[in-house]
Structures are given as structure tokens and as C-alpha cells.
Motif scaffolding. Structure first.
Motif, PDB file in Angstrom:
ATOM      1  N   ALA A  17      96.927 -64.172  69.999  1.00  0.00           N
ATOM      2  CA  ALA A  17      97.765 -64.526  71.444  1.00  0.00           C
ATOM      3  C   ALA A  17      97.201 -63.400  72.324  1.00  0.00           C
ATOM      4  CB  ALA A  17      99.003 -64.386  70.940  1.00  0.00           C
ATOM      5  N   LEU A  18      97.031 -62.393  72.063  1.00  0.00           N
ATOM      6  CA  LEU A  18      96.420 -61.089  73.119  1.00  0.00           C
ATOM      7  C   LEU A  18      95.355 -61.394  73.496  1.00  0.00           C
ATOM      8  CD1 LEU A  18      97.274 -58.402  74.395  1.00  0.00           C
ATOM      9  CD2 LEU A  18      96.187 -57.371  72.311  1.00  0.00           C
ATOM     10  N   GLU A  19      94.355 -61.569  72.485  1.00  0.00           N
ATOM     11  CA  GLU A  19      92.966 -61.658  73.093  1.00  0.00           C
ATOM     12  C   GLU A  19      92.441 -62.724  73.536  1.00  0.00           C
ATOM     13  OE1 GLU A  19      90.836 -59.158  72.573  1.00  0.00           O
ATOM     14  OE2 GLU A  19      92.446 -58.008  71.274  1.00  0.00           O
ATOM     15  N   THR A  20      93.290 -63.841  73.363  1.00  0.00           N
ATOM     16  CA  THR A  20      92.977 -65.234  74.010  1.00  0.00           C
ATOM     17  C   THR A  20      93.506 -64.680  75.538  1.00  0.00           C
ATOM     18  OG1 THR A  20      93.627 -66.398  72.357  1.00  0.00           O
ATOM     19  CG2 THR A  20      93.730 -67.536  74.445  1.00  0.00           C
ATOM     20  N   SER A  21      94.762 -64.274  75.604  1.00  0.00           N
ATOM     21  CA  SER A  21      95.197 -63.955  77.215  1.00  0.00           C
ATOM     22  C   SER A  21      94.121 -62.927  77.845  1.00  0.00           C
ATOM     23  CB  SER A  21      96.606 -63.472  77.101  1.00  0.00           C
ATOM     24  OG  SER A  21      96.400 -62.197  76.573  1.00  0.00           O
ATOM     25  N   LYS A  22      93.526 -61.957  77.083  1.00  0.00           N
ATOM     26  CA  LYS A  22      92.446 -61.277  77.767  1.00  0.00           C
ATOM     27  C   LYS A  22      91.262 -61.670  77.970  1.00  0.00           C
ATOM     28  CE  LYS A  22      92.312 -57.256  75.576  1.00  0.00           C
ATOM     29  NZ  LYS A  22      92.108 -56.276  74.476  1.00  0.00           N
ATOM     30  N   GLY A  23      91.190 -63.056  77.369  1.00  0.00           N
ATOM     31  CA  GLY A  23      89.714 -63.541  77.799  1.00  0.00           C
ATOM     32  C   GLY A  23      88.713 -63.172  76.445  1.00  0.00           C
ATOM     33  N   ASN A  24      89.108 -62.405  75.458  1.00  0.00           N
ATOM     34  CA  ASN A  24      88.308 -61.881  74.486  1.00  0.00           C
ATOM     35  C   ASN A  24      88.263 -63.050  73.478  1.00  0.00           C
ATOM     36  OD1 ASN A  24      86.802 -60.738  72.708  1.00  0.00           O
ATOM     37  ND2 ASN A  24      88.044 -59.051  72.121  1.00  0.00           N
ATOM     38  N   LEU A  25      87.581 -64.272  73.657  1.00  0.00           N
ATOM     39  CA  LEU A  25      87.821 -65.535  72.767  1.00  0.00           C
ATOM     40  C   LEU A  25      86.986 -65.378  71.585  1.00  0.00           C
ATOM     41  CD1 LEU A  25      87.605 -68.260  75.525  1.00  0.00           C
ATOM     42  CD2 LEU A  25      89.472 -67.079  74.394  1.00  0.00           C
ATOM     43  N   GLU A  26      85.792 -64.359  71.472  1.00  0.00           N
ATOM     44  CA  GLU A  26      85.117 -64.385  70.356  1.00  0.00           C
ATOM     45  C   GLU A  26      85.960 -64.038  69.103  1.00  0.00           C
ATOM     46  OE1 GLU A  26      84.388 -62.852  72.641  1.00  0.00           O
ATOM     47  OE2 GLU A  26      82.490 -63.595  73.397  1.00  0.00           O
ATOM     48  N   LEU A  27      86.894 -62.794  69.315  1.00  0.00           N
ATOM     49  CA  LEU A  27      87.714 -62.242  68.128  1.00  0.00           C
ATOM     50  C   LEU A  27      88.878 -63.251  68.027  1.00  0.00           C
ATOM     51  CD1 LEU A  27      88.578 -59.803  66.223  1.00  0.00           C
ATOM     52  CD2 LEU A  27      89.609 -58.892  68.184  1.00  0.00           C
ATOM     53  N   ALA A  28      89.330 -63.865  69.118  1.00  0.00           N
ATOM     54  CA  ALA A  28      90.601 -64.762  68.622  1.00  0.00           C
ATOM     55  C   ALA A  28      90.031 -66.107  67.811  1.00  0.00           C
ATOM     56  CB  ALA A  28      91.077 -65.292  70.148  1.00  0.00           C
ATOM     57  N   LEU A  29      88.950 -66.578  68.203  1.00  0.00           N
ATOM     58  CA  LEU A  29      88.423 -67.535  67.385  1.00  0.00           C
ATOM     59  C   LEU A  29      88.103 -67.051  65.975  1.00  0.00           C
ATOM     60  CD1 LEU A  29      87.618 -70.786  67.532  1.00  0.00           C
ATOM     61  CD2 LEU A  29      85.556 -70.167  68.264  1.00  0.00           C
ATOM     62  N   ALA A  30      87.522 -66.011  65.819  1.00  0.00           N
ATOM     63  CA  ALA A  30      86.946 -65.512  64.434  1.00  0.00           C
ATOM     64  C   ALA A  30      88.316 -65.447  63.552  1.00  0.00           C
ATOM     65  CB  ALA A  30      86.469 -64.390  64.589  1.00  0.00           C
ATOM     66  N   LEU A  31      89.202 -64.889  64.243  1.00  0.00           N
ATOM     67  CA  LEU A  31      90.636 -64.715  63.357  1.00  0.00           C
ATOM     68  C   LEU A  31      91.232 -66.421  63.165  1.00  0.00           C
ATOM     69  CD1 LEU A  31      92.144 -61.565  65.183  1.00  0.00           C
ATOM     70  CD2 LEU A  31      91.662 -61.830  62.709  1.00  0.00           C
ATOM     71  N   GLY A  32      91.096 -67.099  64.027  1.00  0.00           N
ATOM     72  CA  GLY A  32      91.759 -68.576  64.007  1.00  0.00           C
ATOM     73  C   GLY A  32      91.068 -69.196  62.925  1.00  0.00           C
ATOM     74  N   LEU A  33      89.744 -69.176  62.917  1.00  0.00           N
ATOM     75  CA  LEU A  33      89.017 -69.698  61.683  1.00  0.00           C
ATOM     76  C   LEU A  33      89.407 -69.131  60.347  1.00  0.00           C
ATOM     77  CD1 LEU A  33      85.205 -69.950  63.284  1.00  0.00           C
ATOM     78  CD2 LEU A  33      86.991 -71.812  62.939  1.00  0.00           C
ATOM     79  N   LEU A  34      89.454 -67.858  60.311  1.00  0.00           N
ATOM     80  CA  LEU A  34      89.769 -67.416  59.080  1.00  0.00           C
ATOM     81  C   LEU A  34      91.479 -67.704  58.548  1.00  0.00           C
ATOM     82  CD1 LEU A  34      88.389 -63.436  59.436  1.00  0.00           C
ATOM     83  CD2 LEU A  34      87.920 -65.162  57.902  1.00  0.00           C
ATOM     84  N   LEU A  35      92.056 -67.908  59.554  1.00  0.00           N
ATOM     85  CA  LEU A  35      93.790 -68.237  59.312  1.00  0.00           C
ATOM     86  C   LEU A  35      93.762 -69.744  58.731  1.00  0.00           C
ATOM     87  CD1 LEU A  35      96.346 -67.090  59.968  1.00  0.00           C
ATOM     88  CD2 LEU A  35      96.587 -68.078  61.838  1.00  0.00           C
ATOM     89  N   LEU A  36      92.834 -70.611  59.367  1.00  0.00           N
ATOM     90  CA  LEU A  36      92.593 -71.932  58.879  1.00  0.00           C
ATOM     91  C   LEU A  36      91.872 -71.814  57.509  1.00  0.00           C
ATOM     92  CD1 LEU A  36      91.215 -73.905  62.065  1.00  0.00           C
ATOM     93  CD2 LEU A  36      93.254 -74.379  60.657  1.00  0.00           C
ATOM     94  N   GLY A  37      91.056 -71.221  57.396  1.00  0.00           N
ATOM     95  CA  GLY A  37      90.316 -70.998  56.187  1.00  0.00           C
ATOM     96  C   GLY A  37      91.143 -70.478  54.844  1.00  0.00           C
ATOM     97  N   LEU A  38      91.955 -69.675  55.303  1.00  0.00           N
ATOM     98  CA  LEU A  38      93.030 -69.074  54.294  1.00  0.00           C
ATOM     99  C   LEU A  38      93.909 -70.029  53.878  1.00  0.00           C
ATOM    100  CD1 LEU A  38      93.393 -66.370  53.124  1.00  0.00           C
ATOM    101  CD2 LEU A  38      94.966 -66.005  54.896  1.00  0.00           C
ATOM    102  N   ALA A  39      94.393 -70.834  54.871  1.00  0.00           N
ATOM    103  CA  ALA A  39      95.450 -72.064  54.626  1.00  0.00           C
ATOM    104  C   ALA A  39      94.791 -73.031  53.713  1.00  0.00           C
ATOM    105  CB  ALA A  39      95.810 -72.659  55.823  1.00  0.00           C
ATOM    106  N   VAL A  40      93.581 -73.426  54.084  1.00  0.00           N
ATOM    107  CA  VAL A  40      92.747 -74.384  53.293  1.00  0.00           C
ATOM    108  C   VAL A  40      92.678 -73.804  51.666  1.00  0.00           C
ATOM    109  CG1 VAL A  40      90.649 -75.542  52.772  1.00  0.00           C
ATOM    110  CG2 VAL A  40      91.543 -75.322  55.041  1.00  0.00           C
TER     111      VAL A  40
END
Lengths: 235, 252
Positions: free
Chosen positions: A193-216
Motif C-alpha cells: 500500500a505504502l510503496e504503491t502510493s509513493k510510486g515505488n512499484l518495483e518493491l510493491a510488485l515484488a511483494l505482491g508476487l510473493l504474496l500470490l506465490g505464497l498463497a498458491v
């Protein structure tokens, strides 16, 4: 302005190099969530089993309450825990606000009703099958609950997984009671949430992918275990 | 002939289990009407009657699985409770298999009865041998065939050495070979002194397995007596109709 491909490449780079900030956030997320789910299971499994296996006055009310609490709004839980742990609150003296412990407490409150309500359903069905045999054995209430929990263990793994899913994806409550403090209480969802609002999308996306991967991964593991249990007629 | 005289007259020995004015009602209907009976130790009592006559219900009341609406059940002269239930065992028409291995189904029952670890396993293995299930010890109980499941249920009931064994139509869905094995196990248990109370619709089985018959009709004991006499020359109209294969809808 970078394109989606660049951002994705940078995000994958962070994951593959196991970036220090990224790993710290992921490990804290896992620590908070797994602890909360473990505590929620310690409370919710026996609670759900008792409600599922026994008839007592107020059972209907408890069931309605558990079902209703399954849909607790995380921000309301966050606010409640914040009020309890803030300096002016009854538990303020413990100094837990803005710590991982506060986040664990909030997530435990969110997850326990889910674990208890789903356990109740699983155990109620199983008890319907076992009740006469258990009465014939002359089983005590405690022995009955522990035998039901043991025999329903594979179904209850799915219950724990539902709790894990709820906790790991939760953002509102942990943000309020954790404060999203860098290197202290920053977890995957709050960072996204924080990094997306700051425009630092790389970290946000990396975490999003890991979150998805973890769930799978967790889902696949539990499904495999459960399928093998079903094949062996233990579930 | 001694047995005939005992069955027709008042009980000779102190009853192991006694029902006094046992009544059960549900949904505004009385299903068991004030039954008085005693089960003597060491006997094999067959409970017979048409569907809906209350046979299975009576067994559940006697075993304490259901509380009576009125009346009482005594075990060795005292109000029956959980301790009494632990001295008894019951095998149901549809065996209840725990989601565990065959061996674990037996060790669970023994654990409930307070047997320690090693003795538990040894006793369970003896029971498996007796039930001819040794080769299946580590199989999940729920994948066994119907006959094997019922043998396991019987072995689980007997492994705790009950004084009284209730059997609710244990062979109703089994083939002749499986039925024979169940009957052999029950007879062996009886030879060791276990008192048997068994519900069955099968008159051949009743003749093979019973000393006496309690014939139920519409929740009442229509007739009770030695097996040969009740099945050979029934005195009640309900039992007579049953033996002759006629439909009977009267009250008594």
C-alpha cells in the motif's frame, strides 16, 4: 516513466537477488501471520469442537456470534486493539502498540472466529457419525473433543489455511496497530500500500508476487495432503 | 429344560441389567411403553419384532445411549451410568469406523478403557487375530469391506472384555460367510461368559444364537420366553403372525 515490463523485470530482480529489505518484510509477515494463525487455532479449534459436538444452552447464540464475527471488518478490529493498547487504554501499560505483538493480537482476533466457526461445522458433521459409538465407549467430554479433532485433522488443515489466507492478506488492522514502521512493523500488505502510493512499484510488485506465490504454495500443499488423506479414507 | 423353566418364570439369577417401567416418547408419540425386563448374566437374549416395534430403541435405552422419558435402567442393581456403559459394548447395524487404521480403531477403545501403551497394542493384535484381520492391521478402517468392518466393530467391542454385549442387527447386510464369522465371534465371546442381547430379523440366526426371545410389538413386550417355545408355539398374536409371515396390525 518505466513501462510494465521494466517494473516487472525490476520486481523479479528483487525477488531473485532476495533483496534485504524485501526479505525482512516477508519474514516479518510470515512471523506475524503464522503466530496469529497458531494462536487462533489453539483457541478456535477446541472452541469450535465444543460448540460442534455438544448441545448446551446458548449454543445457537454462540454459533450466530461466531458466524457473524467471521466477517469482522479489519479496520474495526484494528481500532479496537489500538484503543486497548494505546497509552490511554486499559492495556497501554504493556507498551505493545506499534509492535509486531500488537499486529499478532489484531490478526488473532480476526482469524479466531473463522477457525472456530469452520471447525464447528467440520466437527458437527463428524460427531453426527461418531456420537453413538462415543457414547457407547463411555467417552468423557474432553476425550470426545480430542478424538474428534484428531480424526478431523485433514479437514481442519483446510480450516487453518482459510485463517492463514485471511491473516496474510489483511492490511487495515495491522496498519492501525503496527503503524507500518520501517524495519519494525512493516509487512507485505502495508508495504504494498505504502510503496504503491509513493510510486515505488518495483518493491510493491515484488511483494505482491510473493504474496500470490505464497498463497498458491500453501493451498497446493494443503490440497495435496488432503487429497492423499481422502485416498487413504482418513478424511 | 432347566433353561426353559428359567426363561418362562421369574428370573433365577440376579439380573445383570434391569429395565423398570422403561418408557420413551418423542415427537408426542410414545415409542416404548413402560417395559419391565431383566437380563440374566450369561444368557443370549434375542430381541425380535417387526420394523418400528422399538427393538433398536430398546437396545439404545438399555445401553444408556438415550435417556428414557420415564423409568430406569439398573446395572447390577444400581442406576446405570457411564461406568455401566464401560462394562458393556454395542455393535451397530452400520459399523462406525474411526478415521484411523484398523489397529488404531482397537487401540483407541483400549485407551478409553485405561489400558497402557504396550499392553494396549498386544491386546489389540490378539483381537485382530481373533477377527482374522491381522493382515489389514495398518489399513484405513474405512476402506474395509462391509463384512470386515463389522468384524472390526465386533472385535473393538470385545477387546475391552465387556460383561454384556448388545448387537443391533449386526449381520443384516452381510453375506452368509461374513455372517458365519460374526456368529462365530459372538458365540466365542458367549463361551467366555459374555452376556448377549441381540436384535435380529433372521429366525434362522435367532435359532442358532439365542437362548430366549423377547418379542416386541408396538413398543411393548408382546411375549418373552425360551427360543424354541416362542418360535415354535408363540402365545401372542403378534409373535404368531411374525412366525407365520403374516402382517399383523393389532395392538398386542
Amino acid at each position: 516513466m518505466f513501462g510494465f515490463g521494466d517494473i516487472m523485470a525490476a520486481a523479479l530482480g528483487l525477488i531473485l537477488t532476495w533483496d534485504r529489505d524485501l526479505s525482512e518484510i516477508v519474514l516479518l509477515s510470515l512471523r506475524v501471520t503464522l503466530t496469529a494463525v497458531a494462536v487462533a487455532c489453539l483457541i478456535g479449534l477446541p472452541l469450535g469442537a465444543v460448540v460442534g459436538a455438544f448441545r448446551f444452552r446458548g449454543r445457537g447464540t454462540v454459533t450466530v456470534l461466531l458466524n457473524a464475527l467471521m466477517g469482522l471488518p479489519p479496520v474495526v478490529v484494528g481500532l479496537f486493539v489500538y484503543l486497548m493498547l494505546s497509552n490511554a487504554g486499559p492495556l497501554g501499560v504493556l507498551g505493545l502498540l506499534y509492535t509486531p505483538t500488537a499486529m499478532i493480537i489484531a490478526q488473532t482476533i480476526l482469524v479466531t472466529p473463522i477457525v472456530a466457526a469452520l471447525t464447528k461445522q467440520v466437527v458437527e458433521d463428524l460427531h453426527g457419525e461418531y456420537a453413538e459409538q462415543f457414547s457407547s465407549f463411555g467417552l468423557s467430554a474432553r476425550a470426545r473433543v480430542s478424538a474428534l479433532l484428531w480424526d478431523a485433522r485433514y479437514s481442519l488443515l483446510t480450516v487453518a489455511l482459510a485463517g492463514f489466507g485471511r491473516a496474510v492478506a489483511e492490511v487495515g488492522a495491522v496498519l492501525i496497530v503496527g503503524g507500518n514502521i520501517n524495519h519494525v512493523t512493516r509487512v507485505m500488505t502495508t508495504t504494498i500500500a505504502l510503496e504503491t502510493s509513493k510510486g515505488n512499484l518495483e518493491l510493491a510488485l515484488a511483494l505482491g508476487l510473493l504474496l500470490l506465490g505464497l498463497a498458491v504454495i500453501v493451498n497446493a500443499a494443503v490440497m495435496t495432503l488432503r487429497a492423499s488423506a481422502v485416498r487413504a479414507a482418513y478424511a | 429344560m432347566v433353561m426353559d423353566i428359567r426363561a418362562e418364570s421369574a428370573l433365577v439369577a440376579e439380573p445383570l441389567l434391569e429395565a423398570r417401567a422403561l418408557r420413551f416418547a418423542a415427537g408426542g408419540q410414545t415409542l416404548i411403553h413402560g417395559i419391565d425386563l431383566g437380563i440374566e448374566p450369561g444368557r443370549r437374549t434375542i430381541v425380535m419384532g417387526a420394523n418400528g416395534s422399538g427393538k433398536s430403541l430398546l437396545l439404545r435405552l438399555l445401553h444408556g445411549l438415550l435417556p428414557p422419558s420415564s423409568g430406569e435402567v439398573l446395572w447390577r442393581g444400581e442406576a446405570a451410568g457411564r461406568a455401566a456403559r464401560r462394562a458393556q459394548a454395542m455393535v451397530f447395524q452400520r459399523p462406525v469406523m474411526l478415521r484411523r487404521s484398523v489397529l488404531a480403531n482397537l487401540t483407541f477403545a483400549l485407551k478409553v478403557h485405561g489400558l497402557a501403551g504396550r499392553a494396549r497394542t498386544e491386546r489389540a493384535q490378539e483381537a485382530l487375530e481373533m477377527a482374522r484381520l491381522t493382515d489389514l492391521a495398518n489399513h484405513p478402517a474405512r476402506v474395509l469391506s462391509g463384512g470386515e468392518q463389522q468384524r472390526l466393530a465386533l472385535a473393538r467391542a470385545l477387546v475391552c472384555e465387556p460383561e454384556l454385549l448388545f448387537l443391533d442387527e449386526p449381520t443384516s447386510s452381510l453375506d452368509p460367510a461374513s455372517t458365519q464369522m460374526i456368529e462365530d465371534l459372538v458365540n466365542a465371546a458367549h463361551a467366555r461368559g459374555v452376556t448377549i442381547v441381540m436384535v435380529t430379523h433372521d429366525m434362522g440366526q435367532a435359532r442358532r444364537m439365542g437362548d430366549e426371545v423377547i418379542f416386541l410389538h408396538a413398543g411393548r413386550v408382546a411375549e418373552r420366553g425360551p427360543l424354541d417355545r416362542v418360535l415354535g408355539a408363540p402365545r401372542s398374536e403378534a409373535a404368531r403372525a411374525w412366525v407365520q409371515g403374516r402382517l399383523y396390525t393389532g395392538d398386542t
